[in-house]
Write a protein that holds these residues in place. Sequence first.
Motif, short mmCIF file in Angstrom:
data_model
loop_
_atom_site.label_atom_id
_atom_site.label_comp_id
_atom_site.label_asym_id
_atom_site.label_seq_id
_atom_site.Cartn_x
_atom_site.Cartn_y
_atom_site.Cartn_z
N ASP A 121 13.24 -4.85 14.23
CA ASP A 121 11.50 -4.61 13.01
C ASP A 121 13.31 -4.78 12.28
N SER A 122 14.09 -5.15 12.08
CA SER A 122 15.36 -5.23 11.36
C SER A 122 14.90 -5.53 9.44
N TYR A 123 15.37 -6.51 8.51
CA TYR A 123 14.92 -6.32 7.36
C TYR A 123 16.25 -6.86 7.12
N GLY A 124 16.58 -8.07 6.11
CA GLY A 124 17.78 -7.66 5.81
C GLY A 124 18.89 -8.81 6.17
N PRO A 125 19.97 -8.62 5.12
CA PRO A 125 20.13 -7.40 4.29
C PRO A 125 19.98 -7.49 2.79
N TYR A 126 20.60 -6.00 2.10
CA TYR A 126 19.58 -6.47 0.66
C TYR A 126 20.58 -5.68 -0.03
N ARG A 127 20.75 -6.19 -0.85
CA ARG A 127 20.97 -5.76 -2.44
C ARG A 127 20.64 -4.03 -3.02
N GLY A 128 21.29 -3.69 -4.23
CA GLY A 128 20.88 -2.69 -4.90
C GLY A 128 19.83 -1.18 -4.38
N ARG A 129 20.85 -0.79 -3.55
CA ARG A 129 20.52 0.65 -2.96
C ARG A 129 19.25 1.63 -3.89
N SER A 130 20.00 2.03 -5.12
CA SER A 130 18.87 2.62 -5.51
C SER A 130 18.12 2.29 -5.89
N PHE A 131 17.78 0.87 -6.17
CA PHE A 131 16.17 0.15 -6.54
C PHE A 131 15.27 0.35 -5.25
N VAL A 132 16.13 -0.04 -3.91
CA VAL A 132 15.33 -0.45 -2.91
C VAL A 132 14.83 1.80 -2.87
N ASN A 133 15.29 2.51 -2.82
CA ASN A 133 15.26 3.53 -2.26
C ASN A 133 14.16 4.06 -3.36
N GLN A 134 14.30 4.01 -4.00
CA GLN A 134 13.40 4.33 -5.66
C GLN A 134 12.09 3.61 -4.85
N LEU A 135 12.03 2.05 -4.22
CA LEU A 135 10.56 1.58 -3.84
C LEU A 135 10.08 2.16 -2.55
N LEU A 136 11.01 2.93 -1.89
CA LEU A 136 10.59 3.91 -0.48
C LEU A 136 9.97 5.34 -0.96
N LYS A 137 10.05 5.84 -1.98
CA LYS A 137 10.17 7.08 -2.68
C LYS A 137 8.27 6.59 -2.70
N GLN A 138 8.36 5.42 -3.60
CA GLN A 138 7.18 5.12 -4.25
C GLN A 138 5.93 4.74 -3.53
N LEU A 139 6.57 3.80 -2.02
CA LEU A 139 5.21 4.04 -1.40
C LEU A 139 4.80 4.91 -0.54
N GLU A 140 5.83 6.19 -0.47
CA GLU A 140 5.81 7.29 0.54
C GLU A 140 3.49 7.30 0.02
N ASN A 141 3.27 7.45 -1.28
CA ASN A 141 2.77 8.09 -2.06
C ASN A 141 1.34 7.14 -2.25
N ILE A 142 1.26 6.25 -1.00
CA ILE A 142 0.06 4.74 -0.80
C ILE A 142 0.13 4.84 0.75
#
Length: 319
Positions: A121-142
């Motif tokens: 269950d591992s996905y990537g690799p990705y760039r843009g760590r700060s952008f993705v970290n912000q997404l993970l934080k926002q997902l916690e609200n749903i």
Amino acid sequence: MLSNKLKNLPQSPGVYLMKDKNDGVVYIGKSKNLKSRVKSYFTKGEKPEKIIRMVHNLKDVDWIITDTHMEAQILECALIKKLKPIYNVQFKNHQNYFYLNVGTNSRKKPLLVYSEKQPFDSYGPYRGRSFVNQLLKQLENIYPITKASDSYKFDYSVFPIKMNDTEFLENRVSLIEIIGNEKANSNFISVARQKMIEASKNHRFETAKEFRDIISGLEYLYNNNLKSNYRAMEKAVVVGEQIDRGIKLFYIVSGLIILKRTYEDLTDEDIIKFKAEGKALAMIRASFTDEKRSLDFRKIVSLELQDLASKGTAFLEYE
């Protein structure tokens, strides 16, 4: 002198290397027309402060001619990774690319960031760590996100809801689908977009903005993990592009160029032999591929193939 070199620039695709007084490479770029691109740095007109500062300190420029624009892009990427010029930002630090892992422990985050790929269950690799970290934080609200037939149920909460073990597991199943499956990703985004519209109509603009950002973030993951052509290239593709000396063939597997060769007069027999050689090399190369380092090259090739196909400037043949 630099001025004399600028006069001799070719009108060809290739890579240019800007150098300082110590003969150090400070910037690497690529172009379909080297003469036009490099001279643009020295013409009058508004330019970013970074470019002005760089040009002021330039003492020399070298270039490498390539047959095609795709090769110029790949060479640019490889040289940036190797030389790490001070004025280049993109491509330099693929070691910092990361993976997302769907967690299994309800006492930890539902989505975890790792420097290396995890066993499952591992996905990537990705760039843009700060952008993705912000997404993970926002997902916690749903969270929790639960299945509803082919769709999903979720609501926005100002404060993250603490999930019990059952909710965490249901949420986990949903995340695996949304991140790893194209149809599920599209279905989820469709629901989120409708919730964004409803929130906006009800003047809950902050909530609408949160949904908008979540959609943007998931589309980023989709474009990096699902939509990119190299992910769908289960079959090899042979690309033939017209150049001055004839036709240049490329054997591409999963977005990586395995073999390339130029033919003055291309025959069907040439193509058959080229494919066989490319297939053999692909089997050898597969075990030596660095996934993080390859990410940038895969994207370059993927986008270039889309461009070539849309313009009809090359033939593409899938095996």
